[in-house]
Design a protein around this motif. Sequence first.
Motif, PDB file in Angstrom:
ATOM      1  N   LEU A   1       0.742  -1.180   0.063  1.00 18.09           N
ATOM      2  CA  LEU A   1      -0.024   0.139  -0.001  1.00 18.09           C
ATOM      3  C   LEU A   1       0.727   1.311  -0.104  1.00 18.09           C
ATOM      4  O   LEU A   1       0.683   2.180  -0.585  1.00 18.09           O
ATOM      5  CB  LEU A   1      -0.738  -0.043   1.315  1.00 18.09           C
ATOM      6  CG  LEU A   1      -1.821   1.341   1.390  1.00 18.09           C
ATOM      7  CD1 LEU A   1      -2.554   1.270   0.206  1.00 18.09           C
ATOM      8  CD2 LEU A   1      -2.457   1.168   2.791  1.00 18.09           C
ATOM      9  N   MET A   2       1.833   1.387   0.805  1.00 16.46           N
ATOM     10  CA  MET A   2       2.769   2.250   0.887  1.00 16.46           C
ATOM     11  C   MET A   2       3.451   2.531  -0.477  1.00 16.46           C
ATOM     12  O   MET A   2       3.482   3.854  -0.981  1.00 16.46           O
ATOM     13  CB  MET A   2       3.879   2.184   2.165  1.00 16.46           C
ATOM     14  CG  MET A   2       3.002   2.283   3.296  1.00 16.46           C
ATOM     15  SD  MET A   2       4.363   2.187   4.745  1.00 16.46           S
ATOM     16  CE  MET A   2       3.598   1.044   5.871  1.00 16.46           C
ATOM     17  N   GLY A   3       3.813   1.544  -1.004  1.00 10.00           N
ATOM     18  CA  GLY A   3       4.570   1.728  -2.253  1.00 10.00           C
ATOM     19  C   GLY A   3       3.606   1.997  -3.416  1.00 10.00           C
ATOM     20  O   GLY A   3       4.003   3.007  -4.193  1.00 10.00           O
ATOM     21  N   VAL A   4       2.234   1.844  -3.344  1.00  7.89           N
ATOM     22  CA  VAL A   4       1.268   2.179  -4.526  1.00  7.89           C
ATOM     23  C   VAL A   4       1.102   3.543  -4.333  1.00  7.89           C
ATOM     24  O   VAL A   4       0.937   4.134  -5.272  1.00  7.89           O
ATOM     25  CB  VAL A   4       0.325   1.094  -4.200  1.00  7.89           C
ATOM     26  CG1 VAL A   4      -0.930   1.875  -5.277  1.00  7.89           C
ATOM     27  CG2 VAL A   4       0.186  -0.194  -4.973  1.00  7.89           C
TER      28      VAL A   4
ATOM     29  N   LEU B 286       1.530   6.284  -6.947  1.00  6.66           N
ATOM     30  CA  LEU B 286       0.441   6.869  -7.748  1.00  6.66           C
ATOM     31  C   LEU B 286       0.613   8.467  -7.256  1.00  6.66           C
ATOM     32  O   LEU B 286       0.090   9.440  -8.183  1.00  6.66           O
ATOM     33  CB  LEU B 286      -0.915   6.501  -7.194  1.00  6.66           C
ATOM     34  CG  LEU B 286      -1.253   4.925  -7.557  1.00  6.66           C
ATOM     35  CD1 LEU B 286      -2.640   4.465  -6.902  1.00  6.66           C
ATOM     36  CD2 LEU B 286      -1.307   5.024  -9.254  1.00  6.66           C
ATOM     37  N   HIS B 287       1.067   8.767  -6.123  1.00  7.02           N
ATOM     38  CA  HIS B 287       0.772  10.221  -5.576  1.00  7.02           C
ATOM     39  C   HIS B 287       2.235  10.990  -5.607  1.00  7.02           C
ATOM     40  O   HIS B 287       2.123  12.113  -5.051  1.00  7.02           O
ATOM     41  CB  HIS B 287       0.016  10.330  -4.358  1.00  7.02           C
ATOM     42  CG  HIS B 287      -1.411   9.714  -4.536  1.00  7.02           C
ATOM     43  ND1 HIS B 287      -2.394  10.440  -4.904  1.00  7.02           N
ATOM     44  CD2 HIS B 287      -1.785   8.517  -3.923  1.00  7.02           C
ATOM     45  CE1 HIS B 287      -3.717   9.718  -4.886  1.00  7.02           C
ATOM     46  NE2 HIS B 287      -2.936   8.498  -4.325  1.00  7.02           N
ATOM     47  N   GLY B 288       3.300  10.254  -5.701  1.00  7.59           N
ATOM     48  CA  GLY B 288       4.706  10.831  -5.668  1.00  7.59           C
ATOM     49  C   GLY B 288       4.792  11.487  -4.536  1.00  7.59           C
ATOM     50  O   GLY B 288       4.786  11.104  -3.466  1.00  7.59           O
TER      51      GLY B 288
ATOM     52  N   VAL C 154       3.043   8.346   4.137  1.00  6.51           N
ATOM     53  CA  VAL C 154       3.888   7.064   4.100  1.00  6.51           C
ATOM     54  C   VAL C 154       4.807   7.373   5.298  1.00  6.51           C
ATOM     55  O   VAL C 154       4.616   6.242   6.119  1.00  6.51           O
ATOM     56  CB  VAL C 154       4.641   6.823   2.979  1.00  6.51           C
ATOM     57  CG1 VAL C 154       5.688   5.748   2.915  1.00  6.51           C
ATOM     58  CG2 VAL C 154       3.668   6.216   1.613  1.00  6.51           C
ATOM     59  N   THR C 155       5.352   8.344   5.360  1.00  2.00           N
ATOM     60  CA  THR C 155       6.109   8.435   6.598  1.00  2.00           C
ATOM     61  C   THR C 155       5.517   8.317   8.035  1.00  2.00           C
ATOM     62  O   THR C 155       5.927   7.810   8.864  1.00  2.00           O
ATOM     63  CB  THR C 155       6.986   9.741   6.561  1.00  2.00           C
ATOM     64  OG1 THR C 155       7.779  10.133   5.258  1.00  2.00           O
ATOM     65  CG2 THR C 155       8.022  10.266   7.747  1.00  2.00           C
TER      66      THR C 155
END
Length: 177
Positions: free
Chosen positions: A51-54, A58-60, A67-68
């Motif tokens: 999820l964090m990677g996606v 997707l949102h850069g 994510v942090t």
Amino acid sequence: MQLHTPSVLARLADFDARLCVCLNRAARRRPVRRLFGLVSRLGDGVFWYTLMGVLLFLHGKQALGPVTHMILVGLAGLLIYKWLKRVTGRPRPCDLHPTVERGSDPLDQFSFPSGHTLHAVAFTLVALAYFPALAPLLVPFTVLVALSRVVLGLHYPTDVLAGAAIGYGVATLSFAL
């Protein structure tokens, strides 16, 4: 003559064990065991890391803060649940009750609290604060993760409730900070 009545805690422990045994019976069916085994393995971290990677893909840069935030909440949850497991030392139901079958391998020795549930609740709350449209995916997954821990015989319902409460607390406190 004085009647001996079990304490509230003894009655709760008995109810907790009986509910665990009842829910664990579902894991005797292969499709149920496979489904909850998969959900549990995804809840080990694979789902959340993906999820964090996606989100980053997707949102850069816009996803870097969320994510942090998820990573920091995850680390705080890890420290809390590792400490609690060590100090409480509650055996897993599959290790104590002969009728409870272990549906998958645990990540550690003790039962209290459910780290899977703690992290699922904490990650879900943080992710939804930034990306509320993810609720139809994250809320059912979080419920399935929590349920999987009892169905697979790895936790008592109270372990899952405690994990959920701690995850909620960690996520809520993170927003206050």
